[in-house]
Design an enzyme around this catalytic site. Structure first.
Site, PDB file in Angstrom:
ATOM      1  N   HIS A  24      -8.495   3.250   8.473  1.00  8.02           N
ATOM      2  CA  HIS A  24      -9.042   1.973   8.022  1.00  8.02           C
ATOM      3  C   HIS A  24     -10.417   1.683   8.629  1.00  8.02           C
ATOM      4  O   HIS A  24     -11.253   1.047   7.983  1.00  8.02           O
ATOM      5  CB  HIS A  24      -8.088   0.832   8.372  1.00  8.02           C
ATOM      6  CG  HIS A  24      -6.968   0.666   7.386  1.00  8.02           C
ATOM      7  ND1 HIS A  24      -5.783   1.367   7.480  1.00  8.02           N
ATOM      8  CD2 HIS A  24      -6.855  -0.102   6.277  1.00  8.02           C
ATOM      9  CE1 HIS A  24      -4.985   1.019   6.480  1.00  8.02           C
ATOM     10  NE2 HIS A  24      -5.611   0.143   5.734  1.00  8.02           N
ATOM     11  N   ASN A  75       0.832  -1.215   0.000  1.00  6.48           N
ATOM     12  CA  ASN A  75       0.000   0.000   0.000  1.00  6.48           C
ATOM     13  C   ASN A  75       0.865   1.263   0.000  1.00  6.48           C
ATOM     14  O   ASN A  75       0.649   2.186   0.797  1.00  6.48           O
ATOM     15  CB  ASN A  75      -0.914  -0.009   1.230  1.00  6.48           C
ATOM     16  CG  ASN A  75      -2.271   0.612   0.957  1.00  6.48           C
ATOM     17  OD1 ASN A  75      -2.569   1.000  -0.166  1.00  6.48           O
ATOM     18  ND2 ASN A  75      -3.097   0.739   1.979  1.00  6.48           N
TER      19      ASN A  75
END
Length: 489
Positions: A364, A331
């Site tokens: 998240h 990521n």
């Protein structure tokens, strides 16, 4: 696959197909309108009425970027966009907002707050230039020591329409990758897209995406995560089976993520988005790190790459030996945003790593699994670094290769063990699973840390003893030499 996943994949494939058409639109203004219209369409298809949450957050963020003074705009926009996530996820708990809408909101949060950080950084450079001219009484035509570009000036005159186009551009609207506003502008102003190997790069990535998808479907069928929540799993399966189950379930998760991210990259490559000449030295998420504007004059003579929009380096993640290296390759576009806007700007150097990881976990989601997983990573990295210095750092040859393999195995166990918490999400499910394997991950890591600290202290004692003996021997030699010198005299 769930119906939401099917719709998600269809939308991504549709965006990939649209790239060939969008890339060939000659009028830049028309291409921008088409790209935004496609993006809004995708958001509405995936989210339905829930897309109103995304539009509301964009309106709030845009107003903050435009109305708050640049000196504080980045902080206020960050607070507004990340604060809005609280409202968004409270509605999620009560209404069950689709997961893909959550992904859209997550990327939108990074984009809008990111453009505010870019605007503030540009404003500071402009202020430094003006202050320098004032203090040095420099001639207006004399070159400033502070490097200023047209981009810095343009950021100060941003409009709501431009922020809308950037935020809802169909490229990256679903799952990213994150890219800077500068990258977005370059797509419409630079000719690189017309000369980059768009089709070849897309076909290569599509092959990889098909491979990852096949692995995901196979492993999800053989080792579904839902089975790890069943009574049969806890009552009839052995401790070893339960412990080893983290490996296939985390592989299923990785294959799913690899599939989605690779398809998202295909959306970029087919449209020619994020293509830069090799000479510009592009970086993931950041774009070119060297001057590149002059390269447009002979754009057909350069070699191009799509490094800017590569979000996860899959082969490096799988093949690297350590947990720390694996994190660096995972990521990476989002990591770039966190590094530039949180890690480097956090006022306390001592706590900025923890603050960055906490921000990542918060971004998240609010479920305990996100914090178990992400906040647990630095403890394993510290353990890994300690043992790297003790047993791996100075080894070579066959012994080093064997140690590397052991580190690789431990790396994937750590990823899988922590990742299981991310997947199980709720505290009750996490606690039940970890209790069924006697919390062996945390217990063994604590024991390894204690043993590592003891061995490190013993190693330091041995080094200090050796240094004292060397100094004593050297002192003795000096004394003997002095005595011999006196005798000679």
């Amino acid at each position: 696959m769930s119906i939401d996943d099917v719709i998600y994949v269809i939308c991504l494939l549709g965006c990939i197909g649209a790239g060939s058409y969008v890339r060939k639109i000659a009028d830049e203004g028309q291409r921008k309108l088409v790209s935004t219209a496609l993006g809004v369409t995708v958001v509405v298809i995936v989210s339905g009425l829930h897309s109103l949450f995304c539009f509301a957050s964009l309106a709030l963020g845009t107003a903050t970027v435009l109305l708050v003074h640049p000196s504080k705009g980045h902080l206020v926009t960050f607070a507004v966009m990340f604060g809005y996530l609280v409202i968004f996820r409270l509605f999620d708990f009560h209404l069950g907002i689709p997961g893909h809408t959550n992904m859209i909101q997550m990327i939108l949060t990074l984009k809008v707050s990111g453009i505010a950080f870019e605007k503030t950084a540009a404003w500071k450079r402009l202020q430094a230039r003006d202050e320098q001219k004032k203090n040095d009484q420099r001639d207006v035509n004399q070159e400033s020591l502070v490097e200023i570009t047209d981009y810095d000036e343009d950021l100060q005159t941003l409009t709501a329409v431009e922020i809308l186009h950037y935020s809802f551009n169909y490229i990256g609207v679903l799952t990213g990758p994150y890219y800077r506003y500068r990258t977005y502008r370059d797509y419409f102003e630079m000719p690189f897209k017309s000369h980059a190997p768009c089709v070849e790069a897309t076909l290569e990535k599509l092959k990889n995406a098909g491979f990852y998808c096949a692995l995901y479907l196979a492993t999800n069928y053989l080792w579904p995560l839902d089975y790890a929540l069943s009574d049969e799993f806890f009552n009839d399966r052995s401790f070893v089976y339960r412990l080893m189950y983290v490996w296939p379930t985390f592989w299923t998760f990785r294959a799913r993520i690899y599939t989605g991210l690779t398809l998202s990259e295909c959306v970029c490559t087919m449209a020619g988005f994020g293509a830069y000449p090799d000479e510009s030295d592009p970086n993931n998420g950041e774009g070119p790190r060297k001057r590149y504007q002059h390269l447009k004059r002979d754009a057909d003579k350069h070699l191009y790459n799509f490094t800017t929009i590569v979000n996860t380096r899959v082969l490096e993640v799988e093949r690297c030996w350590t947990f720390r290296e694996g994190m660096k390759h995972w990521n990476v576009c989002v990591q770039y945003w966190l590094a530039v806007n949180v890690y480097k700007l956090f006022p306390s150097k001592r706590y900025r790593t923890g603050a960055t990881l906490l921000c990542s976990a918060y971004w998240h989601g609010f479920r305990p699994g996100h914090y178990f997983c992400i906040m647990g990573a630095p403890f394993y990295v510290a353990l890994e670094d300690m043992w790297d210095k003790l047993v791996r750092k100075h080894e070579t040859g066959t012994r080093r290769r064997v140690i590397d393999v052991l580190f690789w195995i431990f790396k994937w166990f750590a990823f899988s063990y922590l990742g299981e918490a991310f997947l199980l999400s709720s505290f009750g499910k996490i606690w039940r699973f970890y209790s069924s394997v006697y919390h062996i991950g945390y217990v063994s890591w604590a024991a390894m840390i204690a043993l590592g600290l003891y061995l490190t202290s013993q190693k330091k004692k041995a080094e200090r003893k050796k240094n004292r003996e060397v100094e004593k021997a050297a002192g003795g030699d000096l004394t003997a030499a002095a005595v011999q010198k006196e005798k000679t005299q």
